[in-house]
Enzyme design. Structure first.
Site, short mmCIF file in Angstrom:
data_model
loop_
_atom_site.label_atom_id
_atom_site.label_comp_id
_atom_site.label_asym_id
_atom_site.label_seq_id
_atom_site.Cartn_x
_atom_site.Cartn_y
_atom_site.Cartn_z
N ASN A 155 0.80 -1.13 -0.14
CA ASN A 155 -0.13 0.07 -0.20
C ASN A 155 0.70 1.26 -0.05
O ASN A 155 0.27 2.35 -0.49
CB ASN A 155 -0.94 0.08 1.11
CG ASN A 155 -0.36 -0.11 2.54
OD1 ASN A 155 0.58 -0.39 2.50
ND2 ASN A 155 -1.21 0.37 3.53
N GLU A 162 5.86 -4.10 11.54
CA GLU A 162 4.54 -3.05 11.76
C GLU A 162 3.51 -3.65 11.00
O GLU A 162 3.64 -4.05 9.83
CB GLU A 162 5.04 -1.79 10.79
CG GLU A 162 5.94 -1.07 11.62
CD GLU A 162 5.72 -0.35 12.93
OE1 GLU A 162 4.58 -0.24 13.27
OE2 GLU A 162 6.77 0.00 13.74
N CYS A 188 -3.14 0.96 6.77
CA CYS A 188 -2.87 0.24 8.12
C CYS A 188 -3.73 1.10 9.11
O CYS A 188 -4.22 0.48 10.00
CB CYS A 188 -1.24 0.24 8.47
SG CYS A 188 -0.37 1.74 8.43
P1 NAP Z 1 1.47 -8.82 3.27
O1 NAP Z 1 0.90 -9.75 2.67
O2 NAP Z 1 1.67 -9.39 4.75
O3 NAP Z 1 2.76 -8.72 2.45
C1 NAP Z 1 3.81 -7.80 2.89
C2 NAP Z 1 5.20 -8.26 2.41
O4 NAP Z 1 5.56 -9.38 2.75
C3 NAP Z 1 5.12 -8.25 0.79
O5 NAP Z 1 6.41 -7.57 0.42
C4 NAP Z 1 5.12 -9.58 0.37
O6 NAP Z 1 5.61 -10.11 -0.79
C5 NAP Z 1 5.92 -10.03 1.34
N1 NAP Z 1 5.88 -11.61 1.80
C6 NAP Z 1 4.75 -12.37 1.36
N2 NAP Z 1 5.25 -13.67 2.07
C7 NAP Z 1 6.31 -13.58 2.77
C8 NAP Z 1 7.16 -14.63 3.40
N3 NAP Z 1 6.77 -15.70 3.52
N4 NAP Z 1 8.14 -14.16 3.80
C9 NAP Z 1 8.69 -12.92 3.58
N5 NAP Z 1 7.86 -11.96 2.85
C10 NAP Z 1 6.69 -12.47 2.61
O7 NAP Z 1 0.86 -7.68 3.43
P2 NAP Z 1 0.30 -6.63 2.27
O8 NAP Z 1 -1.10 -7.17 1.66
O9 NAP Z 1 1.11 -6.31 1.34
O10 NAP Z 1 -0.09 -5.37 2.94
C11 NAP Z 1 -1.26 -5.29 3.73
C12 NAP Z 1 -1.20 -5.44 5.39
O11 NAP Z 1 -0.05 -4.56 5.95
C13 NAP Z 1 -2.51 -4.91 5.88
O12 NAP Z 1 -2.41 -5.89 7.10
C14 NAP Z 1 -2.15 -3.64 6.56
O13 NAP Z 1 -2.46 -3.38 7.97
C15 NAP Z 1 -0.40 -4.01 6.84
N6 NAP Z 1 0.18 -2.41 6.77
C16 NAP Z 1 0.86 -2.19 8.16
C17 NAP Z 1 1.23 -1.07 8.25
C18 NAP Z 1 1.94 -0.63 9.65
O14 NAP Z 1 2.86 0.21 9.59
N7 NAP Z 1 1.64 -1.08 10.63
C19 NAP Z 1 1.74 -0.38 7.28
C20 NAP Z 1 1.18 -0.39 5.89
C21 NAP Z 1 0.33 -1.76 6.05
P3 NAP Z 1 4.43 -10.29 -2.04
O15 NAP Z 1 3.89 -9.13 -2.39
O16 NAP Z 1 5.61 -10.75 -3.26
O17 NAP Z 1 3.79 -11.48 -1.63
#
Ligand code: NAP
Length: 503
Positions: free
Chosen positions: A169, A264, A298
C-alpha cells in the site's frame, strides 16, 4: 514514463531487472512474475523471479560492502542520502505513474507518496548525523560500591545487513522508511519489494544507484514473497528484519533467528465518539480516515464506536459525505479505486455478506465491479459479526453503537490488534483518560489515526507489531550500543584536589 529516460537500463524487453552488485540484472531463473493492474485486471508489468543463488550472492556482497560503508564518514553517508532524495523527487512522475498502475493509488496521492519519501530520506540523513554523532560518557561512582575508576564510552554501531520488506500500500514510502535509517547507521540493505509495487520500488532503487552508493551496499531482489520470502528471512547473513505487512509478519517473527525485528503489522483502529464531540469534525475524519486510498491503509479507521445518543446524527452526516465520494480509475484521481487484487475484493465481500446475514444496516447498496468496490457504511454492526473485528482493507466501514465509553474501550481492547485509535470529545481530560485506557500504540485526539508525520514514533501493540518506527526510533533499532571502558588504577576526579600529588 516508467522504464524510460534515466530508467531505461532497469528494463530488459518487457521484464524489469533486479538490482545486485551495483548493476541491473536478468535472473538466471528465466522466469518472471506478473504484476496485475488492479483496475484493468490485466498484466501491467513483469519482474524477475530471482533464485536462491542470486539471494546468496546479494547477501555475500551486502556483508562485504557493509564493512567499508561503516568506515565511510557519517557526513558522507548523509550527503549521498540527500543526493538520492533529490533524484527521487526530480523523477517523481514516472515513479508515481507506476504506483497508479500497480496498486491503483490515485494519481495525486501517488505523487505525494514519492515526494514524502524524498523528504523522509533527507530528514533521516539529518537526524542520523545528529544522533549517531553523539555517544555517552558514564562514570562509575554514580553506582553504589564504586569509586571513580571506570570511564565508560558508548557509541552506536551498525548491525550489519538489514532486510527490508514493505507492503503493497505504500511500497515506496515504506521501503525508504527502512532503507534510509539502515544506510545512515552504516548498515547494508537488501530490499524485497511487494510484488504489487515492485516496479515503483525498482525505480526508487535506481535513484539510489544514480546517487552513487557503493556497489553491493543496496540490492533489490524481486519474486513472490510466498516463494522467496522464507529463504530471505531465514538467511544467516541477515542481521535485522524490518517488515511491514499483515499476518505474514507474525510467522516471520516465529521463524527469524536471534536478530532485532521491526514489525509493523495490521490494525483495527477504533474511532470512539463521545456525546460532546463535534460531529462535523468526526464525519470528515471518518471519511478521510476510513475511505482514503479505499481503506487500504494500516491506520485507516476500521471501526466506529459511537455513543447511541449521537449515532443517528453522525451516521446521517457520514452518509451524506459518502455520497459525494467519486468512484473509478486512479488516473482520474477518484476517491475510491479498485482494491489491490481479486482475492482482496473477495475477502472484503465475504465480510460484507456475513454482516448482511447477521442483520447489519446497509447505508448504501453494496456494489462491486471487478476489484472496484463502492464505499459502504454498515450501521448497527454487532460484536458477533466478523467485520466488527477483522481488517477489511477496503472501502467498507462498520459502525457499532455503544451505551458507555467503557463499552467502546472494551471493544477496542478486546481486539488482537493494537495499532492506533482515536477519540473525539471536547473534554481533554476525558480524552487523556480514554487514551490511557486504550491498548494501542498511538491514540489521536480529535483526528483520524495516521502514520505521519514520518518522524513521529509509530508502533503497534499486540499483533500489530514489534518495535517502533519513526526516523529516530528506526535508526536506533538498526544499531547496537557498543561500549569501551577505560579502567584507571586510582580514582580520578576532574579538577579534584590531589591530582598533582598522585602523578
Ligand atoms: P502482506 O501480504 O503481509 O505482504 C507484505 C510483504 O511481505 C510483501 O512484500 C510480500 O511480498 C511479503 N511476503 C509475503 N510472504 C512472505 C514470506 N513468506 N516471507 C517474507 N515476505 C513475504 O501484506 P500486504 O497485503 O502487502 O499489506 C497489507 C497489510 O499490511 C495490512 O494488514 C496492513 O494493515 C499492513 N500494513 C501495516 C502497516 C504498519 O505500519 N503497521 C503499514 C502498512 C500496511 P509479495 O507481495 O511478493 O507477496
Amino acid at each position: 514514463m516508467a522504464g524510460t529516460g534515466i530508467f531505461t537500463e532497469i528494463l530488459d524487453g518487457e521484464v524489469y531487472k533486479y538490482y545486485s552488485d551495483g548493476e541491473w540484472k536478468t535472473s538466471s531463473s528465466g522466469k518472471s512474475v506478473a504484476i496485475v493492474n488492479p483496475a484493468t485486471r490485466k498484466t501491467q508489468y513483469k519482474v524477475q523471479a530471482c533464485t536462491q543463488e542470486e539471494v546468496n550472492k546479494v547477501m555475500e556482497m551486502a556483508k562485504s560492502a557493509q564493512k567499508s560503508w561503516a568506515k565511510t564518514p557519517l557526513w558522507k553517508r548523509a550527503e549521498l542520502l540527500h543526493k538520492a532524495a533529490a533524484i527521487l523527487k526530480d523523477n517523481k512522475a514516472p515513479i508515481a505513474e507506476s504506483l497508479v498502475k500497480e496498486i491503483a493509488k490515485p494519481a495525486k496521492d501517488s505523487v505525494t507518496e514519492v515526494v514524502r519519501s524524498g523528504d523522509l530520506i533527507s530528514y533521516c540523513a539529518e537526524e542520523g548525523v545528529r544522533i549517531l554523532g553523539e555517544g555517552k560518557f558514564l562514570l562509575s561512582d554514580s553506582f553504589p560500591g564504586n569509586e571513580r575508576t571506570k570511564y565508560c564510552l558508548t557509541s552506536k554501531i551498525p548491525l550489519g545487513v538489514v532486510l527490508a520488506i514493505p507492503p503493497f500500500n505504500y511500497p515506496v514510502n515504506l521501503a525508504v522508511s527502512k532503507i534510509a535509517p539502515a544506510l545512515i547507521a552504516g548498515n547494508s540493505l537488501v530490499l524485497k519489494p511487494p510484488t504489487q509495487g515492485a516496479v515503483s520500488c525498482l525505480h526508487m532503487v535506481h535513484c539510489f544507484h544514480l546517487a552513487g552508493f557503493p556497489k553491493g551496499l543496496i540490492s533489490c531482489i524481486t519474486g513472490k514473497g510466498s516463494e522467496i520470502g522464507d529463504f530471505l528471512t531465514m538467511h544467516p547473513a541477515v542481521n535485522c528484519i524490518s517488515f511491514t505487512g499483515g499476518d505474514t509478519g507474525i510467522s516471520i517473527s516465529k521463524k527469524a533467528g536471534m536478530i532485532p525485528l521491526q514489525m509493523e503489522l495490521g490494525g483495527k483502529d477504533a474511532c470512539i465518539v463521545l456525546e460532546d464531540a463535534d460531529l462535523d469534525l468526526v464525519a470528515s475524519n471518518i471519511i478521510k480516515g476510513g475511505f482514503s486510498y479505499s481503506g487500504q491503509r494500516c491506520t485507516a479507521v476500521k471501526v466506529v464506536l459511537v455513543m447511541e445518543s449521537v449515532a443517528d446524527e453522525l451516521v446521517e452526516k457520514v452518509k451524506a459525505k459518502v455520497a459525494k465520494l467519486t468512484v473509478g480509475p486512479p488516473e482520474e484521481n477518484c476517491d475510491i479505486t479498485a482494491v489491490v487484487s481479486e482475492s482482496s475484493a473477495n475477502f472484503i465481500e465475504g465480510l460484507v455478506m456475513d454482516a448482511k446475514e447477521k442483520g447489519a444496516t446497509f447505508c448504501q447498496e453494496y456494489k462491486r465491479e471487478g476489484n472496484l468496490i463502492w464505499p459502504l457504511l454498515l450501521d448497527n454492526v454487532r460484536p458477533d459479526m466478523r467485520i466488527a473485528w477483522e481488517e477489511p482493507f477496503g472501502p467498507v466501514l462498520p459502525v457499532l453503537r455503544i451505551s458507555s465509553v467503557e463499552e467502546g474501550i472494551n471493544h477496542c481492547n478486546a481486539s488482537n490488534f493494537g495499532l492506533q485509535g482515536c477519540v473525539f470529545t471536547k473534554d481533554i481530560n476525558k480524552a487523556m483518560l480514554i487514551s490511557d485506557a486504550m491498548e494501542t500504540g498511538t491514540v489521536q485526539i480529535n483526528s483520524a489515526p495516521a502514520r505521519g508525520p514520518d518522524h513521529f514514533p509509530f508502533q503497534g501493540l499486540k499483533d500489530s507489531g514489534i518495535g517502533s518506527q519513526g526516523v529516530t526510533n528506526s535508526i536506533n533499532l538498526m544499531t547496537k550500543v557498543k561500549t569501551t571502558v577505560i579502567n584507571l588504577p586510582t580514582p580520578s576526579y576532574s579538577m579534584g584536589a590531589g591530582f598533582i600529588s598522585r602523578l
